[in-house]
Scaffold this motif. Structure first.
Motif, short mmCIF file in Angstrom:
data_model
loop_
_atom_site.label_atom_id
_atom_site.label_comp_id
_atom_site.label_asym_id
_atom_site.label_seq_id
_atom_site.Cartn_x
_atom_site.Cartn_y
_atom_site.Cartn_z
N SER A 191 0.81 -1.21 0.00
CA SER A 191 0.00 0.00 0.00
C SER A 191 0.85 1.27 0.00
N TYR A 192 2.16 1.12 0.05
CA TYR A 192 3.06 2.27 0.19
C TYR A 192 2.60 3.17 1.31
N ASN A 193 2.22 2.58 2.42
CA ASN A 193 1.67 3.34 3.54
C ASN A 193 2.02 2.62 4.84
N ALA A 194 2.37 3.40 5.87
CA ALA A 194 2.86 2.81 7.12
C ALA A 194 1.73 2.44 8.07
N SER A 195 0.48 2.75 7.71
CA SER A 195 -0.61 2.50 8.66
C SER A 195 -0.72 1.04 9.07
N PRO A 196 -0.60 0.09 8.13
CA PRO A 196 -0.71 -1.32 8.56
C PRO A 196 0.36 -1.69 9.60
N LEU A 197 1.54 -1.12 9.44
CA LEU A 197 2.62 -1.42 10.38
C LEU A 197 2.26 -0.92 11.77
N LEU A 198 1.70 0.28 11.80
CA LEU A 198 1.31 0.84 13.10
C LEU A 198 0.20 0.00 13.72
N LEU A 199 -0.70 -0.48 12.87
CA LEU A 199 -1.78 -1.34 13.36
C LEU A 199 -1.20 -2.64 13.90
N GLY A 200 -0.22 -3.17 13.17
CA GLY A 200 0.43 -4.41 13.61
C GLY A 200 1.10 -4.21 14.96
N ALA A 201 1.81 -3.08 15.08
CA ALA A 201 2.47 -2.79 16.35
C ALA A 201 1.44 -2.71 17.47
N GLY A 202 0.29 -2.08 17.14
CA GLY A 202 -0.78 -2.00 18.12
C GLY A 202 -1.28 -3.39 18.50
N ALA A 203 -1.35 -4.28 17.52
CA ALA A 203 -1.81 -5.64 17.80
C ALA A 203 -0.87 -6.33 18.79
N TYR A 204 0.44 -6.11 18.61
CA TYR A 204 1.40 -6.70 19.56
C TYR A 204 1.18 -6.17 20.97
N LEU A 205 0.89 -4.87 21.03
CA LEU A 205 0.66 -4.30 22.36
C LEU A 205 -0.58 -4.91 23.00
N VAL A 206 -1.64 -5.04 22.20
CA VAL A 206 -2.87 -5.63 22.73
C VAL A 206 -2.59 -7.04 23.24
N LEU A 207 -1.74 -7.75 22.49
CA LEU A 207 -1.44 -9.13 22.83
C LEU A 207 -0.51 -9.22 24.04
N PHE A 208 0.51 -8.39 24.08
CA PHE A 208 1.59 -8.62 25.03
C PHE A 208 1.58 -7.73 26.26
N VAL A 209 0.95 -6.56 26.20
CA VAL A 209 0.93 -5.74 27.41
C VAL A 209 0.26 -6.50 28.57
N PRO A 210 -0.91 -7.14 28.31
CA PRO A 210 -1.50 -7.90 29.43
C PRO A 210 -0.58 -9.00 29.91
N VAL A 211 0.12 -9.63 28.96
CA VAL A 211 1.00 -10.75 29.31
C VAL A 211 2.17 -10.26 30.16
N VAL A 212 2.75 -9.12 29.76
CA VAL A 212 3.86 -8.57 30.52
C VAL A 212 3.41 -8.17 31.92
N VAL A 213 2.23 -7.56 31.99
CA VAL A 213 1.72 -7.15 33.30
C VAL A 213 1.43 -8.39 34.15
N LEU A 214 0.89 -9.44 33.50
CA LEU A 214 0.65 -10.70 34.20
C LEU A 214 1.97 -11.27 34.73
N GLY A 215 3.01 -11.20 33.89
CA GLY A 215 4.32 -11.70 34.31
C GLY A 215 4.81 -10.95 35.53
N ARG A 216 4.64 -9.64 35.52
CA ARG A 216 5.05 -8.82 36.66
C ARG A 216 4.29 -9.26 37.92
N PHE A 217 3.00 -9.54 37.74
CA PHE A 217 2.15 -9.94 38.86
C PHE A 217 2.59 -11.29 39.42
N VAL A 218 2.80 -12.26 38.51
CA VAL A 218 3.22 -13.60 38.93
C VAL A 218 4.51 -13.51 39.73
#
Ligand SMILES: Nc1ncnc2c1ncn2[C@@H]1O[C@H](COP(=O)(O)OP(=O)(O)O)[C@@H](O)[C@H]1O
Ligand SMILES: [Mg+2]
Lengths: 231, 219, 250
Positions: A191-218
C-alpha cells in the motif's frame, strides 16, 4: 510552517483509514497465526524442557553431560540464527511456519530445562529420602513429591521466559510467515503506507501488554526476586 | 551433509564472515552500553519520590517489553521513512535497543536495588551521606552484585539480539552469512556463522551457569 | 534336624564398608538386630551412625558387605528395593514431611502408591496411624501448621502406616525444642511396647536407659563396644566409650 498540513501528511501515512480498512483483515489473520505459533511453541517447548529435566534426574553421567551441552548450545545461539539455519540451511526445509515453531520451541526447551532443573534441585534432599524410604519409586517421587514443590520456584521464571520467546514469533516474518509483523510488512509495501505497520504494532501491544503485566504480577506473588527475561 | 558443510565454500566466504563477526562485535559494543545507560536511568527514576514518575517508569518499561524487538526495529526502519525520516540500520538498532533492552536492564537493576535492605541506606544517610552518594557508594554496588547473573544473562541476550540487524541490512555476521549463501547457493556459510556464534557465546553461557550456581541458595 | 532357641535376626548386616570419595566412613561394621529388639546407636558426630542406618534400607549403597532384612537380601540385584523399603520404616532428624500435603496426605501417599490401597482404605489406615501418634485431630493440617514435635510424630505415623517389620530413627529428637522431645519419645516407647524392632541413633540417655535392649557405641566408622545400657553408661570397657558417655552426660 503549517502544523495542520504536516499533521495531515502524518495522518495520511500512519493513520490512513482507507488503507486500514483494506488491510485490517490481513493483520487480524496474522494475529491468529501469531497466537497459534505461540501456543504451539509454549506447549512443545515446555514439555520438551520438562522431559529433558526429568531425564537428567536419572543421573546417567554421559546423558547429563550431553543434555547440558545441547542446552547450552541453544542458549548460546541467537534464535534468528537457528531459524535461518533450519529454513535456509536444511536440505528439505520445512515451511516457514514449522521452521519458526521448531526453532523457538528448541530455544524454549533449553531454557525450560534449566528452569525445571533448578526447581528440582531446590527441593531438599530430605524430601527425596523420605519418599524413597517409604518405597516410592524414582518416577513416583518426582511426580508426587518433588515436582509439586519445584513448580513453585519454576513458575515465575518460566512464565517470563515463555513470554519472551513467544514474542520471538515476530521472527517468522523473516521466513515469510504471515504472522502479525509479516502481514503488516507486506501490507505496508503493497500500500506504500505505514498505517498497517502501526496497526500491527498495536496488535502486539494488545497481545503482550496484558501478558507482561501478568508476568510482573506472577513475579510479585511467587518470586523472591524479579528476574525479567529477554529474547 | 557435504552440502551443509562445504569447506571450499566456507573458506571462500571466510573474509565476509570475519567482517560480519567484527561488525557484530562493534554493534554489541554500541547497543550494550546504550541499553545499560537507559536501564540505569530508568532504575534511578523508579526511586523517585513522585508517584507519577514511578508509574511512568513502569508504564514505559512494560510498553517496550511488550514490543518484540524486531517489531520495534521494523517500525523505525520501515515506518519512519513515511514520516520523512530515513535512518540507517545502525541508528535504528541503537534506538530500538535503547528503548527495548533499556527496559529489561532497568527491571534487573531495580530488582537489585529493591533487594538491598533499607537499613543499608538508612545507615548511610545517618552518617551524613547524600541521596546520590548513598545510592552510588552503598546501594548500587550491593544491588549489582546481587543481580550479576541476571545482568550477564541479559547482556548475553542483547548480544544474541544483534542478529536482528541482518533484517535491516546491517552487515553483521548473520547478514554476511546470508549474502554468502545467496551468492553461492549453498547453506554452508550459515552453518559456519552458527558455529562462530556458538564459539563466541558458549563461554558466556558457561560463565552464566557458574554465576547462577553460586547465586542459588544453599540448602 | 537341630532345635535351637536362637531366633534369626530381623536385621542382619555384615562387613559393611562405605567410602565417600577418599573418606572411609564405614570400616567393616556388623550389626544384627533380633525381632522386637531396640538398639540405640551412640557415637561422636561424623562417626558414621547415619551412614550405617542409611545402609540398612539402602538409601546409601554399601561398597561391600551384606544387608539382610526380614530374610530379604537387599544387596541382591534381583530384590525389588522399593518393595523391601516398605518393610523398613525410617524417621529423620529433620522430619522431611511433604510441605504440599496435609498430615493425612503425608501418611497416605505411600499407602496408595506403594501398598496399592484405594484412597478410602488409605484414609482409614492413615487416620489409624495418626491416632496412634495422638494426632488424629491434626489430620487436615499442613506441616507448617504443626509444632516440631507434632511434625515428627506425623513422620513416625507415615512410616508406621505401612506396617513395617523394623524402624530406623536417625536422631529423631535432635532438632526439637526440649519441651517437645518427650512427646516423640513417648510415641517411640509405645512402638517398642507393641513389639516393633527398632534401631535408634540418639543421645537421649534417659530413653536409652529405659527403653533400649542394647546400646552400640560407634567411633570413626567402626563399632567400638556394645552391651546393655547399664553396662555402657555405667562401666564401659573402653576408655573411649567412657569418655564419650561422660561428654553426653555433661
Ligand atoms: N553423602 C555424603 N557425601 C560425602 N560425605 C559424606 C556423605 N554423607 C556423610 N558423609 C561423611 O561421612 C562421615 C560420616 O557421616 P555420618 O554417617 O552422617 O556421621 P554421623 O551420623 O555419625 O554424624 C562424615 O565425615 C560425613 O561428612
Ligand atoms: Mg548423623
Amino acid at each position: 510552517m503549517n502544523i495542520r498540513g504536516s499533521w495531515d501528511r502524518f495522518a495520511d501515512a500512519f493513520l490512513n483509514g482507507r488503507v486500514l480498512a483494506k488491510y485490517w483483515p490481513d493483520i487480524l489473520a496474522g494475529l491468529g497465526v501469531t497466537i497459534e505459533l505461540a501456543v504451539l511453541i509454549v506447549i512443545t517447548g515446555i514439555a520438551a524442557g520438562l522431559a529433558l529435566a526429568l531425564l537428567r534426574c536419572l543421573g546417567w553421567r554421559g546423558l547429563n553431560w550431553v543434555i547440558v551441552q545441547v542446552v547450552d548450545l541453544f542458549r548460546a545461539l541467537p534464535p534468528l540464527v537457528i531459524l535461518v539455519l533450519i529454513y535456509f540451511g536444511l536440505p528439505r526445509a520445512p515451511s516457514g511456519f514449522v521452521s519458526t515453531w521448531i526453532s523457538l520451541a528448541l530455544v524454549l526447551a533449553a531454557f525450560a530445562e534449566e528452569i525445571f532443573w533448578a526447581g528440582i534441585v531446590s527441593v531438599p534432599k530430605g524430601q527425596w529420602e523420605a519418599a524413597r524410604s517409604t518405597g516410592l519409586r524414582l518416577g513416583q517421587t518426582l511426580r508426587l513429591v518433588v515436582l509439586p514443590q519445584a513448580l513453585r520456584v519454576t513458575i515465575p521464571p518460566l512464565t517470563n521466559r515463555a513470554i519472551a520467546i513467544t514474542k520471538g514469533t515476530a521472527l517468522g516474518s523473516v521466513v515469510a510467515v504471515s504472522e502479525v509483523l509479516g502481514a503488516a510488512s507486506s501490507a505496508m509495501s503493497n500500500s506504500y503506507n505505514a498505517s498497517p505497520l502501526l496497526l500491527g504494532a498495536g496488535a502486539y501491544l494488545v497481545l503482550f501488554v496484558p501478558v507482561v503485566v501478568l508476568g510482573r504480577f506472577v513475579e510479585r506473588r511467587l518470586g523472591p526476586t524479579a528476574k525479567p527475561n529477554h529474547v | 551433509m557435504s552440502d551443509f558443510f562445504d569447506a571450499g565454500i566456507i573458506l571462500a566466504a571466510w573474509p565476509m564472515l570475519w567482517r560480519g563477526l567484527l561488525t557484530t562485535l562493534a554493534l554489541s559494543a554500541l547497543v550494550v552500553p546504550l541499553g545499560l545507560a537507559a536501564g540505569f536511568g530508568l532504575a534511578l527514576l523508579s526511586t523517585s519520590r513522585s508517584r507519577a514518575v514511578r508509574w511512568g517508569v513502569i508504564g514505559w518499561t512494560d510498553l517496550f517489553r511488550a514490543f518484540p524487538p524486531l517489531v520495534l526495529l521494523i517500525l523505525l526502519y520501515g515506518g519512519l521513512p513515511f514520516a520523512g525520516l530515513e535512518l540507517g540500520g545502525v541508528a535504528c538498532m541503537a534506538i530500538a535497543f535503547f528503548l527495548n533492552t533499556g527496559s529489561y536492564y532497568s527491571e534487573v537493576i531495580r530488582a537489585g536495588m529493591e533487594s538491598v535492605p533499607p537499613g543499608q541506606s538508612e545507615a548511610a544517610r545517618s552518617l551524613g551521606l547524600g541521596t546520590w552518594q548513598t545510592l552510588r557508594t552503598i546501594v548500587l554496588p550491593q544491588a549489582l552484585r546481587r543481580v550479576l547473573p541476571d545482568l550477564v544473562s541479559n547482556t548475553l541476550e542483547v548480544v544474541k539480539l544483534t542478529s536482528l540487524a541482518s533484517v535491516v541490512a546491517v552487515p553483521e555476521l548473520l547478514y554476511q552469512a546470508r549474502q554468502a549463501q545467496s551468492l553461492t547457493y549453498n547453506p554452508s556459510p550459515i552453518f559456519a556463522a552458527a558455529v562462530l556464534y556458538a564459539v563466541a557465546l558458549w563461554p558466556f553461557v558457561k560463565i552464566l551457569r557458574r554465576l547462577e550456581q553460586r547465586a542459588a541458595p544453599s540448602r | 534336624m537341630t532345635t535351637t532357641t536362637r531366633v534369626a535376626p530381623l536385621i542382619d548386616a555384615r562387613g559393611l564398608h562405605k567410602h565417600f570419595g577418599p573418606l572411609h566412613v564405614l570400616k567393616g561394621v556388623d550389626l544384627m538386630v533380633a525381632p522386637r529388639e531396640l538398639v540405640v546407636v551412640i557415637g561422636p558426630s561424623g562417626s558414621g551412625k547415619s551412614t550405617l542406618l542409611r545402609c540398612l534400607n539402602l538409601l546409601e549403597t554399601p561398597d561391600s558387605g551384606s544387608v539382610v532384612v526380614d530374610g530379604i537380601d537387599l544387596m541382591d540385584p534381583r530384590t525389588d528395593i522399593n518393595l523391601a523399603r516398605q518393610r523398613i520404616g525410617m524417621v529423620f532428624q529433620s522430619f522431611n514431611l511433604y510441605p504440599t500435603m496435609s498430615a493425612l496426605g503425608n501418611v497416605t501417599l505411600a499407602l496408595r502408591h506403594v501398598a496399592g490401597k484405594s484412597a478410602a482404605e488409605a484414609d482409614v489406615l492413615g487416620m489409624a496411624a495418626l491416632a496412634r501418634v495422638g494426632l488424629a485431630d491434626r489430620a487436615g493440617h499442613r506441616p507448617h501448621q504443626l509444632s516440631g514435635g507434632q511434625q515428627q510424630r506425623v513422620a513416625i505415623a507415615r512410616a508406621v502406616a505401612l506396617e513395617p517389620r523394623a524402624m530406623l530413627f536417625d536422631e529423631p529428637t535432635s532438632s526439637l525444642d526440649p519441651e517437645l522431645v518427650g512427646s516423640v519419645l513417648a510415641v517411640m516407647r509405645e512402638l517398642r511396647a507393641d513389639g516393633m524392632t527398632m534401631v535408634v541413633v540418639s543421645h537421649e540417655m534417659g530413653f536409652a536407659r529405659a527403653a533400649a535392649d542394647r546400646v552400640v557405641f560407634m567411633e570413626d566408622g567402626a563399632i567400638v563396644e556394645q552391651g546393655p545400657p547399664d553396662a555402657i553408661f555405667g562401666d564401659a570397657t573402653h576408655s573411649r566409650t567412657r569418655a564419650f558417655v561422660g561428654q553426653i552426660r555433661a
